[in-house]
Write a protein that holds these residues in place. Sequence first.
Motif, mmCIF file in Angstrom:
data_model
loop_
_atom_site.group_PDB
_atom_site.id
_atom_site.type_symbol
_atom_site.label_atom_id
_atom_site.label_comp_id
_atom_site.label_asym_id
_atom_site.label_seq_id
_atom_site.Cartn_x
_atom_site.Cartn_y
_atom_site.Cartn_z
ATOM 1 N N VAL A 6 0.892 -1.242 -0.111
ATOM 2 C CA VAL A 6 -0.164 -0.145 -0.007
ATOM 3 C C VAL A 6 0.765 1.279 0.044
ATOM 4 N N TYR A 7 0.961 1.983 -1.128
ATOM 5 C CA TYR A 7 1.979 3.094 -1.177
ATOM 6 C C TYR A 7 1.476 4.393 -0.890
ATOM 7 N N GLN A 8 2.361 5.355 -0.531
ATOM 8 C CA GLN A 8 1.811 6.578 -0.109
ATOM 9 C C GLN A 8 0.941 7.281 -1.146
ATOM 10 N N LYS A 9 0.991 7.014 -2.301
ATOM 11 C CA LYS A 9 0.553 7.484 -3.425
ATOM 12 C C LYS A 9 -0.708 6.453 -3.849
ATOM 13 N N LEU A 10 -1.868 6.354 -3.359
ATOM 14 C CA LEU A 10 -2.641 5.306 -3.452
ATOM 15 C C LEU A 10 -3.002 4.795 -4.847
ATOM 16 N N THR A 11 -3.519 3.699 -5.177
ATOM 17 C CA THR A 11 -3.781 3.321 -6.469
ATOM 18 C C THR A 11 -5.361 3.064 -6.642
ATOM 19 N N VAL A 12 -6.050 3.559 -5.801
ATOM 20 C CA VAL A 12 -7.564 3.441 -6.057
ATOM 21 C C VAL A 12 -8.079 4.084 -7.000
ATOM 22 N N ILE A 13 -9.133 3.675 -7.873
ATOM 23 C CA ILE A 13 -9.770 4.553 -8.794
ATOM 24 C C ILE A 13 -10.954 4.951 -8.436
ATOM 25 N N ASP A 14 -10.939 6.389 -8.343
ATOM 26 C CA ASP A 14 -11.997 7.213 -7.519
ATOM 27 C C ASP A 14 -13.250 7.245 -8.063
ATOM 28 N N GLU A 15 -13.242 6.852 -9.372
ATOM 29 C CA GLU A 15 -14.670 6.797 -10.174
ATOM 30 C C GLU A 15 -15.263 5.483 -10.040
ATOM 31 N N LEU A 16 -14.508 4.552 -9.409
ATOM 32 C CA LEU A 16 -15.414 3.085 -9.274
ATOM 33 C C LEU A 16 -15.912 2.836 -7.917
ATOM 34 N N THR A 17 -16.855 1.983 -7.719
ATOM 35 C CA THR A 17 -17.296 1.847 -6.158
ATOM 36 C C THR A 17 -16.055 1.093 -5.545
ATOM 37 N N VAL A 18 -16.348 0.972 -4.141
ATOM 38 C CA VAL A 18 -15.382 0.263 -3.425
ATOM 39 C C VAL A 18 -15.491 -1.389 -3.816
ATOM 40 N N ALA A 19 -16.644 -1.922 -4.448
ATOM 41 C CA ALA A 19 -16.608 -3.324 -4.757
ATOM 42 C C ALA A 19 -16.006 -3.530 -6.159
ATOM 43 N N GLU A 20 -15.993 -2.483 -6.907
ATOM 44 C CA GLU A 20 -15.276 -2.563 -8.185
ATOM 45 C C GLU A 20 -13.864 -2.440 -7.927
ATOM 46 N N ASN A 21 -13.322 -1.677 -7.122
ATOM 47 C CA ASN A 21 -12.128 -1.670 -6.830
ATOM 48 C C ASN A 21 -11.390 -3.038 -6.326
ATOM 49 N N GLN A 27 -9.839 5.349 4.914
ATOM 50 C CA GLN A 27 -10.583 4.097 4.190
ATOM 51 C C GLN A 27 -10.164 3.771 3.075
ATOM 52 N N ARG A 28 -9.519 4.493 2.294
ATOM 53 C CA ARG A 28 -8.898 4.317 0.806
ATOM 54 C C ARG A 28 -7.618 3.356 1.124
ATOM 55 N N GLN A 29 -6.840 3.655 2.300
ATOM 56 C CA GLN A 29 -5.754 2.877 2.663
ATOM 57 C C GLN A 29 -6.367 1.117 2.859
ATOM 58 N N LEU A 30 -7.416 1.303 3.751
ATOM 59 C CA LEU A 30 -8.195 0.090 4.206
ATOM 60 C C LEU A 30 -8.528 -0.891 2.862
ATOM 61 N N LEU A 31 -9.240 -0.232 2.106
ATOM 62 C CA LEU A 31 -9.541 -0.582 0.728
ATOM 63 C C LEU A 31 -8.536 -1.369 0.202
ATOM 64 N N GLU A 32 -7.389 -0.514 0.039
ATOM 65 C CA GLU A 32 -5.998 -1.316 -0.710
ATOM 66 C C GLU A 32 -5.659 -2.422 -0.014
ATOM 67 N N ILE A 33 -5.778 -2.466 1.501
ATOM 68 C CA ILE A 33 -5.210 -3.666 2.155
ATOM 69 C C ILE A 33 -6.283 -4.761 1.947
ATOM 70 N N ALA A 34 -7.483 -4.363 1.897
ATOM 71 C CA ALA A 34 -8.591 -5.388 1.803
ATOM 72 C C ALA A 34 -8.410 -6.149 0.261
ATOM 73 N N ARG A 35 -8.090 -5.217 -0.818
ATOM 74 C CA ARG A 35 -7.778 -5.846 -2.111
ATOM 75 C C ARG A 35 -6.588 -6.797 -2.231
ATOM 76 N N ALA A 36 -5.665 -6.499 -1.452
ATOM 77 C CA ALA A 36 -4.290 -7.355 -1.309
ATOM 78 C C ALA A 36 -4.932 -8.495 -0.736
ATOM 79 N N LEU A 37 -5.490 -8.475 0.562
ATOM 80 C CA LEU A 37 -5.961 -9.785 1.270
ATOM 81 C C LEU A 37 -6.808 -10.515 0.369
ATOM 82 N N SER A 38 -7.722 -10.257 -0.568
ATOM 83 C CA SER A 38 -8.555 -10.858 -1.623
ATOM 84 C C SER A 38 -7.834 -11.805 -2.294
ATOM 85 N N PHE A 39 -6.449 -11.466 -2.789
ATOM 86 C CA PHE A 39 -5.686 -12.210 -3.513
ATOM 87 C C PHE A 39 -5.185 -13.129 -2.767
#
Length: 510
Positions: A97-112, A158-170
Amino acid sequence: MTANAASSAATGAIAPVAAVSGVGKRFGATQALNDVQLTVQPGQVHALVGRNGAGKSTLVSILTGLQAADSGTVEFNGRPAPALADRLAWRSTVACVYQKLTVIDELTVAENLFLGRQAEPRRPISWRELRTRSERLLADWNIDVDPRLEAGDLNVEQRQLLEIARALSFGARFVILDEPTARLDAAGIASLFERIRNLQRQGVTFLFISHHLQEIFDICQSVTVFRDARYIRSDAIEDITHTQVVEAMTGEKVASAVDHRPPAPTADDAILSVRSLTDETFDDISFDVRAGEIVGLAGNGGSGKFGVAESIVGLRRPRQGDITVSGRPQRLGSVPRALAAGIGFVPQDRHADGFVEGLSIAENVTMTVPHRLGRGGLLSTKRRTEVATELIRRLDIVPPRPDQPAGELSGGNQQKVVAGRAIADDPRVLVLMAPTAGVDVRSKESLMQAAVRAAENGAGVLVVTDDLEDLRYCHRVLVMFRGRLVAEMTGSWDDRELVSSMEGVEFGDD
């Protein structure tokens, strides 16, 4: 079976989640890593610290499979790292999870969360099923984020937690956190740390990279120090002190505390005056900064301090209020007018408002001073190099090459480039927003010394931060809470009183 795995099997010990041994990496003439080592034990939060340029980012790129080491070994759970081309194996092993986050703002949490995996191959997407999968994943890891929300509506934590959750999903259970608190206030940091502890209890291991040493002692169980691309030491947190960490990072003994502030200004005339400034996040803000004075503006994340600063430099237009520089009223909401009036600034987010990655150091630091580089609309590259070289020297930018692309620099040196642009025209007013976020202790000193020199040359300096070390350079500190100025500290203030004011409580209250 590798030597480490065989040793672990023979002793019955659990293999480290990550084990780096003798790793080296060179980029041309630059030795980025030189025989470094790192061992991260299961279930720990392990800190990796060092000055900018120490090799941390290069090691992270190797640990995440973005590039291969030139020498040495990298193992995960006692097994060799996957082949670079096997991206799925890397994703299921480690995430960053980088300081510069890779979350796509225009997509929902589920889509990310399931980007590229919204449905099975050759099957249409079921949005209901996608939401159900997302809810189940977030619930499994006790992450309280609504999967229906657009990511752009989330706060930084919340965006950082989203990135962590995405990593855990793999399937990854080893997560690297790169400066995760750089954009969080005290409440956000406390909340993030509680989330990290919860994930630890569920078997997730973290490598934690931060320049804020107190955070290391608050959240980590062990620490490894790099310096000048080399491994220096590793210790359990209870076996090392703050001073020992700093000395290992710098290679020098820590000097006794000194007063960093320049002599206090004697004139009473304000070089910057702010009157009745009001907007959505702040109300009726008025204060002065004198020539030669360094004033701190502090407050937690909801205080409105950055909104005030952005109004002063023209990045936002407040609803009402007046700003004058050297007695001259300024047009609100115009960066070019602010620059023309003699206001230099370092923005809060260098990536969004700071520098252009594809341009060189010289092009970045001289971007706002074309009038110093030539006449009649003609730019002298020789003159640009001369101006840039002097700014590189003043700020100790590494590597000291004007033609070096800014995007290839470490985070601390990128911040110095932005600071160089701010002081390039010897501004009357210098506004620094979170100037040392994400930089090492030596770079902090270089950046804040630039503020001291500006004040010594007669500028008024406004430092907008809640970093106590930065505030020690200030003659006065103004404290904001929930959009209002609530306190002013002068002389030698008590840190506990300052923090209490920032958090909106009376000093001494239980």
